[in-house]
Scaffold this active site. Structure first.
Site, mmCIF file in Angstrom:
data_model
loop_
_atom_site.group_PDB
_atom_site.id
_atom_site.type_symbol
_atom_site.label_atom_id
_atom_site.label_comp_id
_atom_site.label_asym_id
_atom_site.label_seq_id
_atom_site.Cartn_x
_atom_site.Cartn_y
_atom_site.Cartn_z
ATOM 1 C CB CYS A 132 -1.038 0.423 0.858
ATOM 2 S SG CYS A 132 -2.523 1.326 1.540
ATOM 3 C CB CYS A 135 -1.142 2.391 4.152
ATOM 4 S SG CYS A 135 -2.394 1.623 3.779
ATOM 5 C CG ASP A 136 2.923 1.312 4.243
ATOM 6 O OD1 ASP A 136 2.869 1.708 5.559
ATOM 7 O OD2 ASP A 136 2.712 0.229 4.598
#
Ligand code: NAP
Length: 303
Positions: A132, A135-136
């Site tokens: 992701c 997200c990261d």
């Protein structure tokens, strides 16, 4: 007993909730994550959902959810552990021991990221390997990263990461992209994205954190030094719970037409889990509507 239990709170499940509510049915949505909205939450930008040009996926998911909540949807937080039919009643077991009964089930559990299945991938998950970018990505600001894949997700991820990373390698196993032309053109024009084509990842290695990805390129192996590796090689449908209940195609999707009717009476498949040509938010939402209309017809003759 519920008329319908909707499994999943992505665009398909939430649209099904909107339609079930308007149809006056007794229903609930089972969601694995509190306030979850499915995979759409991880899309940086969605430009093809009518009326929402330029939105981010998280906000679009929130809007869908708010709509379902406004109409009085009951959400039940829990992971579905088993699905079985006894007579004409569907029994839904949750992993916390909870049990629910319904006359019909709309199965909208979506899909999960496909794994590369190479050495080091699972070992370095969360220590350099991610599925992701949204997200990261921030953990890799100013660093060098690799994105694996050649579809819309991989190219969107590469563009997203290129805004903060020092350099992005886009590693793809062929020399043409599956992604749409707009994304391909943008990726090719980006100064800090290097295309590594006809290259197959074979191993991820490092110390405490991932440090290199080994690729095979034109028959020879080469190590590419990176801090982060974003795997974007498609998704696999979350259909394990209906194996032996519904008919699946050879790639694991639930066989159902536009009406979302499956081989199991009272079970309707909606969204990315269903056999279809186009998997987008708009087609998932359309399935949510179709599934409730089909379920309504089933309930009219329910005994
Ligand atoms: P996808 O279209 O299935 O693409 C997967 C990519 O990963 C392909 O390029 C494939 O290579 C590669 N791949 C698969 N297995 C691999 C392996 N084991 N090793 C190396 N490479 C591998 O998946 P996606 O990009 O996640 O997109 C899924 C769906 O969502 C699509 O319908 C897409 O249009 C949609 N989507 C749309 C948007 C948007 O509209 N902006 C954004 C994201 C996703 P090959 O090309 O060689 O098969």
């Amino acid at each position: 007993m519920y008329d319908i239990i909707i499994l999943g709170s992505g665009p398909a499940g939430l649209t099904a909730a909107i339609y079930a509510s308007r149809a006056g049915l007794k229903f609930a949505v089972i969601e694995k994550e509190y306030l979850g909205t499915g995979q759409i939450a991880f899309a940086e930008r969605v430009d093809n959902y009518p009326g929402f040009y330029g939105t981010d996926g998280y906000s679009l998911g929130e809007k869908l959810r708010e709509h379902a909540e406004t109409l009085g949807t009951e959400f039940i937080e829990g992971e579905v552990a088993a699905l079985a039919k006894s007579g004409s009643v569907w029994n839904i077991s949750l992993s916390d021991g909870g049990k629910l009964e319904a006359k019909a089930v709309i199965y909208a559990l979506g899909a999960s990221p496909r794994k590369l299945g190479i050495k080091g991938e699972s070992e370095y998950l969360g220590r350099g390997v991610s599925y992701c970018a949204l997200c990261d990505g921030a953990f890799f600001a100013g660093k060098t990263v690799a994105v694996i894949g050649g579809g819309d997700t991989a190219l969107s991820d590469a563009l997203y990461l290129s805004k903060t990373a020092e350099k992005v390698y886009l590693i793809h196993r062929r020399d043409t992209f599956r992604a749409n032309k707009t994304l391909s053109d943008k990726v090719k024009a980006a100064d800090n994205i290097e295309l590594v084509l006809n290259a197959v990842p074979t191993e991820i290695a490092g110390g405490e954190n991932a440090e290199i990805i080994i690729i095979t390129h034109d028959g020879t192996s080469r190590a590419v030094a990176v801090s982060g590796i974003f795997v974007a090689v498609g998704t696999v449908p979350n259909t394990a719970l209906v194996k032996g209940i519904a008919e699946l195609d050879e790639t694991g999707y639930i066989k159902a037409g536009e009406d979302c009717v499956t081989a199991a009476a009272g079970l309707f498949a909606a969204g990315d889990v269903r056999t279809k040509n186009v998997r987008q938010v708009i087609t998932a939402a359309a399935d949510g509507a179709n599934a409730v209309i089909s379920a309504g017809k089933y309930l009219d003759n329910y005994q």
